[in-house]
Design a protein around this motif. Structure first.
Motif, short mmCIF file in Angstrom:
data_model
loop_
_atom_site.label_atom_id
_atom_site.label_comp_id
_atom_site.label_asym_id
_atom_site.label_seq_id
_atom_site.Cartn_x
_atom_site.Cartn_y
_atom_site.Cartn_z
N LEU A 226 -6.85 10.80 -4.41
CA LEU A 226 -6.88 11.49 -3.13
C LEU A 226 -6.89 13.01 -3.26
O LEU A 226 -7.02 13.71 -2.25
CB LEU A 226 -5.68 11.05 -2.28
CG LEU A 226 -5.61 9.55 -2.00
CD1 LEU A 226 -4.33 9.20 -1.26
CD2 LEU A 226 -6.83 9.08 -1.25
N ASP A 227 -6.75 13.52 -4.46
CA ASP A 227 -6.77 14.97 -4.69
C ASP A 227 -8.18 15.50 -4.73
O ASP A 227 -9.12 14.78 -5.05
CB ASP A 227 -6.10 15.31 -6.02
CG ASP A 227 -4.63 15.59 -5.88
OD1 ASP A 227 -4.19 15.85 -4.76
OD2 ASP A 227 -3.94 15.55 -6.90
N ILE B 292 0.86 -1.18 0.00
CA ILE B 292 0.00 0.00 0.00
C ILE B 292 0.90 1.23 0.00
O ILE B 292 1.80 1.33 0.84
CB ILE B 292 -0.93 0.02 1.23
CG1 ILE B 292 -1.85 -1.21 1.20
CG2 ILE B 292 -1.74 1.31 1.27
CD1 ILE B 292 -2.67 -1.38 2.45
N LEU B 293 0.66 2.13 -0.94
CA LEU B 293 1.49 3.33 -1.10
C LEU B 293 0.61 4.55 -1.28
O LEU B 293 -0.49 4.46 -1.84
CB LEU B 293 2.38 3.20 -2.33
CG LEU B 293 3.34 2.02 -2.39
CD1 LEU B 293 3.86 1.84 -3.81
CD2 LEU B 293 4.47 2.24 -1.42
N ILE B 294 1.10 5.69 -0.84
CA ILE B 294 0.48 6.97 -1.14
C ILE B 294 1.58 7.87 -1.69
O ILE B 294 2.64 7.99 -1.08
CB ILE B 294 -0.16 7.62 0.11
CG1 ILE B 294 -1.32 6.75 0.60
CG2 ILE B 294 -0.64 9.03 -0.21
CD1 ILE B 294 -1.96 7.25 1.87
N GLY B 295 1.32 8.45 -2.85
CA GLY B 295 2.32 9.32 -3.46
C GLY B 295 1.74 10.13 -4.59
O GLY B 295 0.56 10.02 -4.92
N ARG B 296 2.58 10.94 -5.20
CA ARG B 296 2.18 11.81 -6.31
C ARG B 296 2.77 11.29 -7.62
O ARG B 296 3.92 10.83 -7.65
CB ARG B 296 2.65 13.24 -6.07
CG ARG B 296 1.95 13.87 -4.90
CD ARG B 296 2.02 15.39 -4.94
NE ARG B 296 1.30 15.94 -3.82
CZ ARG B 296 -0.01 16.23 -3.84
NH1 ARG B 296 -0.70 16.03 -4.94
NH2 ARG B 296 -0.60 16.73 -2.78
N VAL C 239 -2.34 9.97 -5.17
CA VAL C 239 -3.09 8.72 -5.27
C VAL C 239 -2.69 7.75 -4.17
O VAL C 239 -1.58 7.80 -3.66
CB VAL C 239 -2.89 8.03 -6.65
CG1 VAL C 239 -3.46 8.86 -7.77
CG2 VAL C 239 -1.43 7.71 -6.89
N GLY C 240 -3.61 6.87 -3.84
CA GLY C 240 -3.33 5.73 -2.98
C GLY C 240 -3.34 4.48 -3.85
O GLY C 240 -4.22 4.32 -4.70
N ALA D 162 -15.29 18.19 -9.93
CA ALA D 162 -14.17 18.05 -9.00
C ALA D 162 -14.06 16.61 -8.57
O ALA D 162 -15.06 15.90 -8.47
CB ALA D 162 -14.39 18.94 -7.78
N PHE D 163 -12.84 16.15 -8.32
CA PHE D 163 -12.64 14.83 -7.75
C PHE D 163 -13.20 14.82 -6.34
O PHE D 163 -13.14 15.80 -5.63
CB PHE D 163 -11.15 14.49 -7.67
CG PHE D 163 -10.49 14.31 -9.00
CD1 PHE D 163 -11.07 13.55 -9.99
CD2 PHE D 163 -9.28 14.91 -9.25
CE1 PHE D 163 -10.46 13.37 -11.20
CE2 PHE D 163 -8.65 14.74 -10.46
CZ PHE D 163 -9.24 13.97 -11.45
N GLU D 164 -13.71 13.68 -5.94
CA GLU D 164 -14.18 13.53 -4.58
C GLU D 164 -13.10 12.77 -3.81
O GLU D 164 -12.82 11.63 -4.13
CB GLU D 164 -15.47 12.73 -4.54
CG GLU D 164 -16.62 13.39 -5.26
CD GLU D 164 -17.85 12.52 -5.28
OE1 GLU D 164 -18.16 11.93 -4.22
OE2 GLU D 164 -18.46 12.40 -6.33
N PRO D 165 -12.48 13.39 -2.81
CA PRO D 165 -11.45 12.69 -2.07
C PRO D 165 -12.01 11.41 -1.44
O PRO D 165 -13.13 11.40 -0.95
CB PRO D 165 -11.04 13.68 -0.97
CG PRO D 165 -11.49 15.00 -1.48
CD PRO D 165 -12.69 14.74 -2.33
N GLY D 166 -11.23 10.36 -1.51
CA GLY D 166 -11.62 9.10 -0.88
C GLY D 166 -12.47 8.20 -1.76
O GLY D 166 -12.76 7.08 -1.39
N VAL D 167 -12.87 8.65 -2.95
CA VAL D 167 -13.64 7.80 -3.85
C VAL D 167 -12.66 7.21 -4.84
O VAL D 167 -11.92 7.92 -5.50
CB VAL D 167 -14.73 8.61 -4.59
CG1 VAL D 167 -15.45 7.72 -5.58
CG2 VAL D 167 -15.70 9.20 -3.59
N GLY D 168 -12.66 5.90 -4.96
CA GLY D 168 -11.68 5.25 -5.81
C GLY D 168 -12.30 4.56 -7.00
O GLY D 168 -13.51 4.51 -7.17
#
Length: 136
Positions: A103-104, A5-9, A71-72, A114-120
């Motif tokens: 995640l943006d 599991i990673l979180i990064g740009r 992104v996650g 707009a993107f909804e944070p937390g929706v994948g």
């Protein structure tokens, strides 16, 4: 168990291609992930990790995320050994993502939503169901 599991740009825009014969979409990009500790001189260190996404998720990545997007990633680590043109043994390490979460909270350049944070992507992405699709 092989789970990561990673979180990064994103370090570049996703590159989308289709597998010859099957037509399966595959997207490739890299993310920058900061390490939790600092290196020599107090500087934060960063790892650059190649990501590969398949199917509808690959198309969604190509359409909705760009260089700099947060992104996650959930997936498995894949290590491929091969020989280059000079006959030297090489190793390629990447993450085969089975889940990408945006995640943006920024607007897509092509659409006015707009993107909804937390929706994948596992939920079908943004605006998967319109009000007109609901039968009641």
């Amino acid at each position: 168990m092989n789970q990561i599991i990673l979180i990064g740009r994103l370090t570049r825009d996703p590159e989308l291609r289709y597998i010859a014969g099957s037509g399966t979409p595959v997207a490739q990009f890299a993310i920058a992930v900061d390490r939790e500790f600092t290196g020599k001189g107090g500087k934060k260190e960063t790892d650059f990790i190649d990501i590969q996404v398949w199917g509808k998720s690959a198309e969604n990545c190509a359409n909705y995320i760009v260089k700099g997007s947060l992104v996650g990633i959930q997936g498995s680590l894949r290590i491929d050994n091969y020989k280059n043109e000079a006959g030297e043994n090489r190793r390629a390490v990447r993450v085969n993502a089975n889940r990408v979460q945006f995640l943006d909270n920024r607007k897509n350049n092509n659409q006015e939503q707009a993107f909804e944070p937390g929706v994948g992507l596992e939920h079908g992405g943004w605006n998967a169901i319109e009000d007109d699709d609901i039968p009641f």
